[in-house]
Write an enzyme that holds these catalytic residues in place. Structure first.
Site, PDB file in Angstrom:
ATOM      1  N   ARG A  70      -0.804   4.917  -1.164  1.00 44.49           N
ATOM      2  CA  ARG A  70      -1.827   5.927  -0.901  1.00 44.49           C
ATOM      3  C   ARG A  70      -2.632   5.646   0.377  1.00 44.49           C
ATOM      4  O   ARG A  70      -2.929   6.555   1.141  1.00 44.49           O
ATOM      5  CB  ARG A  70      -2.790   5.947  -2.092  1.00 44.49           C
ATOM      6  CG  ARG A  70      -3.797   7.070  -2.076  1.00 44.49           C
ATOM      7  CD  ARG A  70      -4.863   6.836  -3.150  1.00 44.49           C
ATOM      8  NE  ARG A  70      -4.323   6.524  -4.459  1.00 44.49           N
ATOM      9  CZ  ARG A  70      -4.011   7.440  -5.373  1.00 44.49           C
ATOM     10  NH1 ARG A  70      -4.209   8.701  -5.142  1.00 44.49           N
ATOM     11  NH2 ARG A  70      -3.501   7.066  -6.547  1.00 44.49           N
ATOM     12  N   TYR A 102      -4.204  14.006 -13.373  1.00 50.23           N
ATOM     13  CA  TYR A 102      -5.205  12.941 -13.285  1.00 50.23           C
ATOM     14  C   TYR A 102      -6.635  13.489 -13.237  1.00 50.23           C
ATOM     15  O   TYR A 102      -7.567  12.727 -13.016  1.00 50.23           O
ATOM     16  CB  TYR A 102      -5.018  12.118 -12.002  1.00 50.23           C
ATOM     17  CG  TYR A 102      -3.687  11.450 -11.822  1.00 50.23           C
ATOM     18  CD1 TYR A 102      -3.264  10.430 -12.674  1.00 50.23           C
ATOM     19  CD2 TYR A 102      -2.849  11.816 -10.767  1.00 50.23           C
ATOM     20  CE1 TYR A 102      -2.047   9.793 -12.469  1.00 50.23           C
ATOM     21  CE2 TYR A 102      -1.625  11.186 -10.564  1.00 50.23           C
ATOM     22  CZ  TYR A 102      -1.234  10.172 -11.429  1.00 50.23           C
ATOM     23  OH  TYR A 102      -0.030   9.544 -11.217  1.00 50.23           O
ATOM     24  N   PRO A 124       0.822  -1.209   0.000  1.00 50.58           N
ATOM     25  CA  PRO A 124       0.000   0.000   0.000  1.00 50.58           C
ATOM     26  C   PRO A 124       0.856   1.260   0.000  1.00 50.58           C
ATOM     27  O   PRO A 124       1.895   1.311   0.664  1.00 50.58           O
ATOM     28  CB  PRO A 124      -0.772  -0.108   1.316  1.00 50.58           C
ATOM     29  CG  PRO A 124       0.171  -0.846   2.224  1.00 50.58           C
ATOM     30  CD  PRO A 124       0.911  -1.830   1.336  1.00 50.58           C
ATOM     31  N   CYS A 152       2.645  29.164 -15.461  1.00 49.03           N
ATOM     32  CA  CYS A 152       2.185  29.650 -16.766  1.00 49.03           C
ATOM     33  C   CYS A 152       1.641  28.519 -17.622  1.00 49.03           C
ATOM     34  O   CYS A 152       2.273  28.086 -18.590  1.00 49.03           O
ATOM     35  CB  CYS A 152       3.340  30.356 -17.463  1.00 49.03           C
ATOM     36  SG  CYS A 152       3.971  31.689 -16.448  1.00 49.03           S
ATOM     37  N   GLU A 153       0.490  28.002 -17.245  1.00 50.22           N
ATOM     38  CA  GLU A 153      -0.221  26.925 -17.933  1.00 50.22           C
ATOM     39  C   GLU A 153      -1.673  27.055 -17.535  1.00 50.22           C
ATOM     40  O   GLU A 153      -1.962  27.200 -16.352  1.00 50.22           O
ATOM     41  CB  GLU A 153       0.207  25.544 -17.395  1.00 50.22           C
ATOM     42  CG  GLU A 153       1.606  25.135 -17.639  1.00 50.22           C
ATOM     43  CD  GLU A 153       1.719  24.096 -18.742  1.00 50.22           C
ATOM     44  OE1 GLU A 153       0.688  23.646 -19.277  1.00 50.22           O
ATOM     45  OE2 GLU A 153       2.866  23.772 -19.066  1.00 50.22           O
TER      46      GLU A 153
HETATM   47  C1  PLP Z   1       2.534   2.485  -7.042  1.00 51.21           C
HETATM   48  C2  PLP Z   1       2.618   1.057  -6.662  1.00 51.21           C
HETATM   49  C3  PLP Z   1       2.039   0.617  -5.471  1.00 51.21           C
HETATM   50  C4  PLP Z   1       1.251   1.514  -4.556  1.00 51.21           C
HETATM   51  O1  PLP Z   1       0.047   1.932  -5.111  1.00 51.21           O
HETATM   52  P1  PLP Z   1      -0.985   2.707  -4.154  1.00 51.21           P
HETATM   53  O2  PLP Z   1      -2.148   2.949  -5.038  1.00 51.21           O
HETATM   54  O3  PLP Z   1      -0.334   3.964  -3.721  1.00 51.21           O
HETATM   55  O4  PLP Z   1      -1.301   1.810  -3.026  1.00 51.21           O
HETATM   56  C5  PLP Z   1       2.211  -0.704  -5.123  1.00 51.21           C
HETATM   57  N1  PLP Z   1       2.897  -1.573  -5.914  1.00 51.21           N
HETATM   58  C6  PLP Z   1       3.453  -1.181  -7.076  1.00 51.21           C
HETATM   59  C7  PLP Z   1       4.186  -2.151  -7.891  1.00 51.21           C
HETATM   60  C8  PLP Z   1       3.333   0.145  -7.492  1.00 51.21           C
HETATM   61  O5  PLP Z   1       3.883   0.523  -8.649  1.00 51.21           O
END
Ligand code: PLP
Length: 427
Positions: free
Chosen positions: A284, A324, A282, A349-350
């Site tokens: 995020r 995103y 994890p 500047c965008e």
């Molecule tokens: C980015 C990534 C994660 C983490 O993703 P989250 O959405 O932040 O939990 C886990 N494993 C791999 C291989 C990633 O590239």
């Protein structure tokens, strides 16, 4: 405003938003703006919830460093017992500096260089999540050359469809660049068992980010276990680890948080039956709602029929809305009752430099502070120096204490690697 449900580390105290027991105004005074502010307590709480949900099986939580790579955040997570999931040599460097050892580290990523593989093997990392046959071959050569055995997990593309908010955050669908196509995975696994200096320790997937559709984990896991059974029945005995990646969603608005019991219900029965050690990665989930980007309003302005709130933070500091089309809640640090509909934009500047468009927001004036919520993940770690803007400071709060854990960049930092007087060499 300031509802505890969304961001437990951020509450209204004495009429203004605070991070735990530290007023955000105090942090703005001490560290300037824009500044990222993280709640240690909120990170601890997310870690606790996840490890409790996974407690029925033997598991390891490998924090995905790219979500928020700050050394103090890494140190905090290490203290909680986390390992890390890295995607570059730079992240390996950070992880080691934060005190993680090789045994705590798994290395993911679709394009690892030979140099990065060497560094990872030299650090004796736990697992290299390999994403292609040529990478397997390269890793085998590098490991043989170094006289070590490389521990490998195959990252398989389970080819499940996930419903993330943006196609850039889907990584487990058929035809994407990530992982080994499911149809090729068995052959790749066999190759891994025959190439020299490799040991096939695990199977891995990562289906995407901001995943709310938890059934996708079970679908992907079933495919990994299908492969596991085929391999085992043909004599492959070395597999011990089952890595189901990261991706767990966090609420950015008023959505309900994901149900960790439901997540556990999707994955634990299958993981238990396999007898393998479960890995999760994890990012995020652990840090997303533990941070805000604190920014000061520079100007108000009207143009045509649009009302603008211009902040001292820009898209270079927080790219997610622009890149995103991501939603972030934005609140005045001192709550107002009067509201306006405005675009909240930065100085870059965008026209893509915005945090919110046509947003119902408090009627803030120049000089006031805004908290851009849920900025703990993929905030500072995606920041750039575009427009020659020094990157912001980062502050970690723990209870009634706070510390600047990244100094604001200075102008000198912007040009440290450059020269105005080229040292020419001839071809
Ligand atoms: C980015 C990534 C994660 C983490 O993703 P989250 O959405 O932040 O939990 C886990 N494993 C791999 C291989 C990633 O590239």
């Amino acid at each position: 405003m300031g509802e505890g449900v969304l961001t437990p580390g951020f509450v209204i105290q004495d009429g203004a938003l605070a991070c735990e027991d530290v007023p955000l105004e105090r942090i703005a005074d001490a560290a300037g703006t824009p500044v990222y502010v993280y709640s240690a307590g909120a990170i601890r709480e997310q870690y606790r919830l996840l490890s409790r949900a996974l407690a029925p099986v033997t598991h390891r939580i490998h924090y995905s460093v790219k979500a928020n790579s700050n050394l103090a955040v890494l140190r905090l997570l290490r203290g909680l017992g986390a390992g890390v999931d890295i995607v570059s040599g730079g992240e390996l460097y950070r992880a080691l500096l934060a005190g993680f050892t090789g045994r705590d580290i798994v290395f993911s990523g679709v394009g690892k260089t030979e140099q990065e593989l060497r560094e990872a093997l030299a650090a004796r990392i736990l697992l290299v999540n390999v994403e292609s046959v040529p990478e397997l071959e390269l890793l085998s050569r590098v490991a043989a050359d170094m006289g070590v055995v490389a521990p490998v997990a195959l990252r398989v593309n389970p080819e499940v469809t996930v419903d993330t908010p943006h196609r850039y955050t889907r990584t487990g669908e058929r035809g994407l660049k990530f992982g080994i196509p499911f149809a090729d995975a068995e052959d790749a696994a066999r190759l891994a068992t025959t190439l020299p200096a490799l040991r096939l320790d695990g199977l891995d997937m990562h289906i995407g980010s901001q995943v709310v559709q938890l059934t996708a984990y079970q679908q992907g896991l079933r495919r990994l276990l299908e492969l596991y059974d085929v391999l085992r029945s043909s004599g492959v005995e070395s597999i011990r680890y089952l890595d189901i990646g990261g991706g767990l969603a966090v609420p950015y608005d008023h959505e309900a948080p994901i149900d960790l019991n439901a997540y556990a219900g999707e994955v634990l029965p299958l993981a238990t039956r396999s007898g393998l050690t479960l890995f999760v990665e994890p990012g995020r989930f652990l840090v997303g709602n533990a941070g805000v980007l604190l920014t000061r309003v520079l100007y108000r302005k009207r143009s045509g029929d649009r009302e603008y709130v211009i902040t001292d933070a820009g898209m270079n500091d927080l790219l997610r809305p622009s890149h995103y089309n991501a939603f972030h809640r934005i609140d005045a640090v001192r709550p107002h009752t009067a509201r306006i509909i405005a675009d909240i934009v930065g100085p870059v500047c965008e026209s893509g430099d915005f945090f919110a468009l046509g947003r119902d927001v408090e009627n803030v004036v120049a000089g006031e502070l805004l908290a851009i919520r849920s900025a703990g993940a993929y905030g500072f770690s995606m920041a750039s120096n575009y427009n020659s803007r020094p990157r912001t400071a980062e502050v970690l709060v723990d209870g009634n204490r706070f510390a600047v854990v990244t100094e604001r960049e200075r102008y000198e930092d912007l040009v440290r690697q450059e020269t105005a007087d080229p040292h020419w060499r001839t071809a």
